[in-house]
Scaffold this motif. Structure first.
Motif, PDB file in Angstrom:
ATOM      1  N   MET A   1      66.638  21.501   3.602  1.00 37.65           N
ATOM      2  CA  MET A   1      65.703  21.067   2.582  1.00 37.65           C
ATOM      3  C   MET A   1      65.240  19.657   2.899  1.00 37.65           C
ATOM      4  O   MET A   1      66.039  18.756   3.092  1.00 37.65           O
ATOM      5  CB  MET A   1      66.370  21.096   1.209  1.00 37.65           C
ATOM      6  N   SER A   2      63.952  19.488   2.942  1.00 36.20           N
ATOM      7  CA  SER A   2      63.409  18.164   3.209  1.00 36.20           C
ATOM      8  C   SER A   2      62.453  17.743   2.095  1.00 36.20           C
ATOM      9  O   SER A   2      61.399  17.206   2.351  1.00 36.20           O
ATOM     10  CB  SER A   2      62.700  18.161   4.561  1.00 36.20           C
ATOM     11  N   LEU A   3      62.834  18.002   0.861  1.00 41.16           N
ATOM     12  CA  LEU A   3      61.995  17.653  -0.279  1.00 41.16           C
ATOM     13  C   LEU A   3      62.025  16.150  -0.498  1.00 41.16           C
ATOM     14  O   LEU A   3      63.088  15.537  -0.557  1.00 41.16           O
ATOM     15  CB  LEU A   3      62.493  18.377  -1.537  1.00 41.16           C
ATOM     16  N   ASN A   4      60.831  15.551  -0.568  1.00 40.36           N
ATOM     17  CA  ASN A   4      60.764  14.132  -0.871  1.00 40.36           C
ATOM     18  C   ASN A   4      59.606  13.872  -1.822  1.00 40.36           C
ATOM     19  O   ASN A   4      58.779  14.750  -2.067  1.00 40.36           O
ATOM     20  CB  ASN A   4      60.672  13.292   0.408  1.00 40.36           C
ATOM     21  N   PHE A   5      59.583  12.679  -2.362  1.00 39.64           N
ATOM     22  CA  PHE A   5      58.625  12.315  -3.403  1.00 39.64           C
ATOM     23  C   PHE A   5      57.942  10.989  -3.050  1.00 39.64           C
ATOM     24  O   PHE A   5      58.164   9.979  -3.714  1.00 39.64           O
ATOM     25  CB  PHE A   5      59.342  12.203  -4.753  1.00 39.64           C
ATOM     26  N   PRO A   6      57.088  11.008  -2.026  1.00 37.93           N
ATOM     27  CA  PRO A   6      56.438   9.754  -1.623  1.00 37.93           C
ATOM     28  C   PRO A   6      55.306   9.323  -2.559  1.00 37.93           C
ATOM     29  O   PRO A   6      54.922   8.168  -2.561  1.00 37.93           O
ATOM     30  CB  PRO A   6      55.882  10.087  -0.236  1.00 37.93           C
ATOM     31  N   ASN A   7      54.821  10.252  -3.359  1.00 38.37           N
ATOM     32  CA  ASN A   7      53.705   9.980  -4.256  1.00 38.37           C
ATOM     33  C   ASN A   7      54.250   9.727  -5.665  1.00 38.37           C
ATOM     34  O   ASN A   7      54.775  10.631  -6.299  1.00 38.37           O
ATOM     35  CB  ASN A   7      52.753  11.185  -4.253  1.00 38.37           C
ATOM     36  N   PRO A   8      54.112   8.515  -6.192  1.00 41.28           N
ATOM     37  CA  PRO A   8      54.662   8.215  -7.517  1.00 41.28           C
ATOM     38  C   PRO A   8      53.799   8.735  -8.671  1.00 41.28           C
ATOM     39  O   PRO A   8      54.143   8.523  -9.837  1.00 41.28           O
ATOM     40  CB  PRO A   8      54.733   6.692  -7.532  1.00 41.28           C
ATOM     41  N   CYS A  18      54.564  17.983 -21.664  1.00 40.27           N
ATOM     42  CA  CYS A  18      55.346  17.858 -20.446  1.00 40.27           C
ATOM     43  C   CYS A  18      54.711  16.827 -19.521  1.00 40.27           C
ATOM     44  O   CYS A  18      53.599  16.366 -19.752  1.00 40.27           O
ATOM     45  CB  CYS A  18      55.462  19.209 -19.750  1.00 40.27           C
ATOM     46  N   VAL A  19      55.449  16.487 -18.479  1.00 38.45           N
ATOM     47  CA  VAL A  19      54.948  15.597 -17.437  1.00 38.45           C
ATOM     48  C   VAL A  19      54.940  16.381 -16.133  1.00 38.45           C
ATOM     49  O   VAL A  19      55.920  17.064 -15.797  1.00 38.45           O
ATOM     50  CB  VAL A  19      55.821  14.325 -17.305  1.00 38.45           C
ATOM     51  N   ASN A  20      53.841  16.290 -15.412  1.00 42.24           N
ATOM     52  CA  ASN A  20      53.713  16.937 -14.112  1.00 42.24           C
ATOM     53  C   ASN A  20      53.835  15.895 -13.015  1.00 42.24           C
ATOM     54  O   ASN A  20      53.326  14.780 -13.153  1.00 42.24           O
ATOM     55  CB  ASN A  20      52.355  17.633 -14.003  1.00 42.24           C
ATOM     56  N   PHE A  21      54.515  16.274 -11.929  1.00 41.19           N
ATOM     57  CA  PHE A  21      54.622  15.404 -10.765  1.00 41.19           C
ATOM     58  C   PHE A  21      54.765  16.273  -9.532  1.00 41.19           C
ATOM     59  O   PHE A  21      54.928  17.483  -9.633  1.00 41.19           O
ATOM     60  CB  PHE A  21      55.777  14.400 -10.918  1.00 41.19           C
ATOM     61  N   TRP A  22      54.673  15.668  -8.350  1.00 37.60           N
ATOM     62  CA  TRP A  22      54.612  16.433  -7.118  1.00 37.60           C
ATOM     63  C   TRP A  22      55.584  15.904  -6.085  1.00 37.60           C
ATOM     64  O   TRP A  22      55.804  14.715  -5.958  1.00 37.60           O
ATOM     65  CB  TRP A  22      53.192  16.379  -6.558  1.00 37.60           C
ATOM     66  N   GLY A  23      56.142  16.838  -5.344  1.00 32.69           N
ATOM     67  CA  GLY A  23      57.003  16.526  -4.218  1.00 32.69           C
ATOM     68  C   GLY A  23      56.451  17.220  -2.991  1.00 32.69           C
ATOM     69  O   GLY A  23      55.513  18.026  -3.087  1.00 32.69           O
ATOM     70  N   TYR A  24      57.047  16.937  -1.865  1.00 31.25           N
ATOM     71  CA  TYR A  24      56.575  17.518  -0.611  1.00 31.25           C
ATOM     72  C   TYR A  24      57.746  17.987   0.225  1.00 31.25           C
ATOM     73  O   TYR A  24      58.741  17.291   0.364  1.00 31.25           O
ATOM     74  CB  TYR A  24      55.742  16.494   0.171  1.00 31.25           C
ATOM     75  N   ASP A  25      57.590  19.181   0.776  1.00 26.34           N
ATOM     76  CA  ASP A  25      58.515  19.727   1.764  1.00 26.34           C
ATOM     77  C   ASP A  25      57.699  19.812   3.038  1.00 26.34           C
ATOM     78  O   ASP A  25      56.882  20.723   3.199  1.00 26.34           O
ATOM     79  CB  ASP A  25      59.024  21.101   1.332  1.00 26.34           C
ATOM     80  N   ASN A  26      57.873  18.833   3.890  1.00 22.85           N
ATOM     81  CA  ASN A  26      56.993  18.639   5.044  1.00 22.85           C
ATOM     82  C   ASN A  26      55.564  18.509   4.522  1.00 22.85           C
ATOM     83  O   ASN A  26      55.304  17.644   3.709  1.00 22.85           O
ATOM     84  CB  ASN A  26      57.166  19.747   6.075  1.00 22.85           C
ATOM     85  N   ALA A  27      54.652  19.383   4.910  1.00 26.77           N
ATOM     86  CA  ALA A  27      53.263  19.271   4.468  1.00 26.77           C
ATOM     87  C   ALA A  27      52.974  20.060   3.196  1.00 26.77           C
ATOM     88  O   ALA A  27      51.898  19.946   2.631  1.00 26.77           O
ATOM     89  CB  ALA A  27      52.324  19.751   5.575  1.00 26.77           C
ATOM     90  N   ARG A  28      53.923  20.847   2.723  1.00 28.70           N
ATOM     91  CA  ARG A  28      53.723  21.665   1.513  1.00 28.70           C
ATOM     92  C   ARG A  28      53.889  20.834   0.257  1.00 28.70           C
ATOM     93  O   ARG A  28      54.901  20.172   0.069  1.00 28.70           O
ATOM     94  CB  ARG A  28      54.734  22.806   1.466  1.00 28.70           C
ATOM     95  N   GLU A  29      52.890  20.897  -0.623  1.00 28.08           N
ATOM     96  CA  GLU A  29      52.983  20.222  -1.913  1.00 28.08           C
ATOM     97  C   GLU A  29      53.686  21.143  -2.898  1.00 28.08           C
ATOM     98  O   GLU A  29      53.340  22.316  -3.017  1.00 28.08           O
ATOM     99  CB  GLU A  29      51.596  19.872  -2.432  1.00 28.08           C
ATOM    100  N   ILE A  30      54.670  20.614  -3.601  1.00 28.91           N
ATOM    101  CA  ILE A  30      55.441  21.357  -4.588  1.00 28.91           C
ATOM    102  C   ILE A  30      55.212  20.683  -5.935  1.00 28.91           C
ATOM    103  O   ILE A  30      55.458  19.483  -6.092  1.00 28.91           O
ATOM    104  CB  ILE A  30      56.954  21.358  -4.258  1.00 28.91           C
TER     105      ILE A  30
END
Length: 83
Positions: A1-8, A18-30
């Protein structure tokens, strides 16, 4: 798993409370959604207006990101709900 959150970035959805936010697994936006109830549990005195909810999200961002990492499973799913 390489999930990260570079975008605040995060956004408040008043209709769904609710609050929506995004993470990335390589180039995939989650996409992640954290329900207001989760934020209220982390910060019991949080109001229900957008500035208060986003401030509580920011205050507890690391805990919320830990929850997001805990439910994420690499695969075809690209949307998760916390709470």
């Amino acid at each position: 798993m390489s999930l990260n959150f570079p975008n605040p970035s995060r956004s408040y959805d008043a209709y769904h409370h609710c609050v929506n936010f995004w993470g990335y697994d390589n180039a995939r936006e989650i996409a992640f959604t954290v329900n207001h109830s989760v934020i209220s549990n982390l910060s019991p005195n949080t109001g229900s207006d957008e500035p208060a909810v986003l401030a509580a999200f920011d205050e507890h961002r690391e805990q919320i990101l830990t929850l997001a990492r805990g439910i994420y499973v690499a695969g075809p799913q690209n949307r998760y709900t916390i709470g």
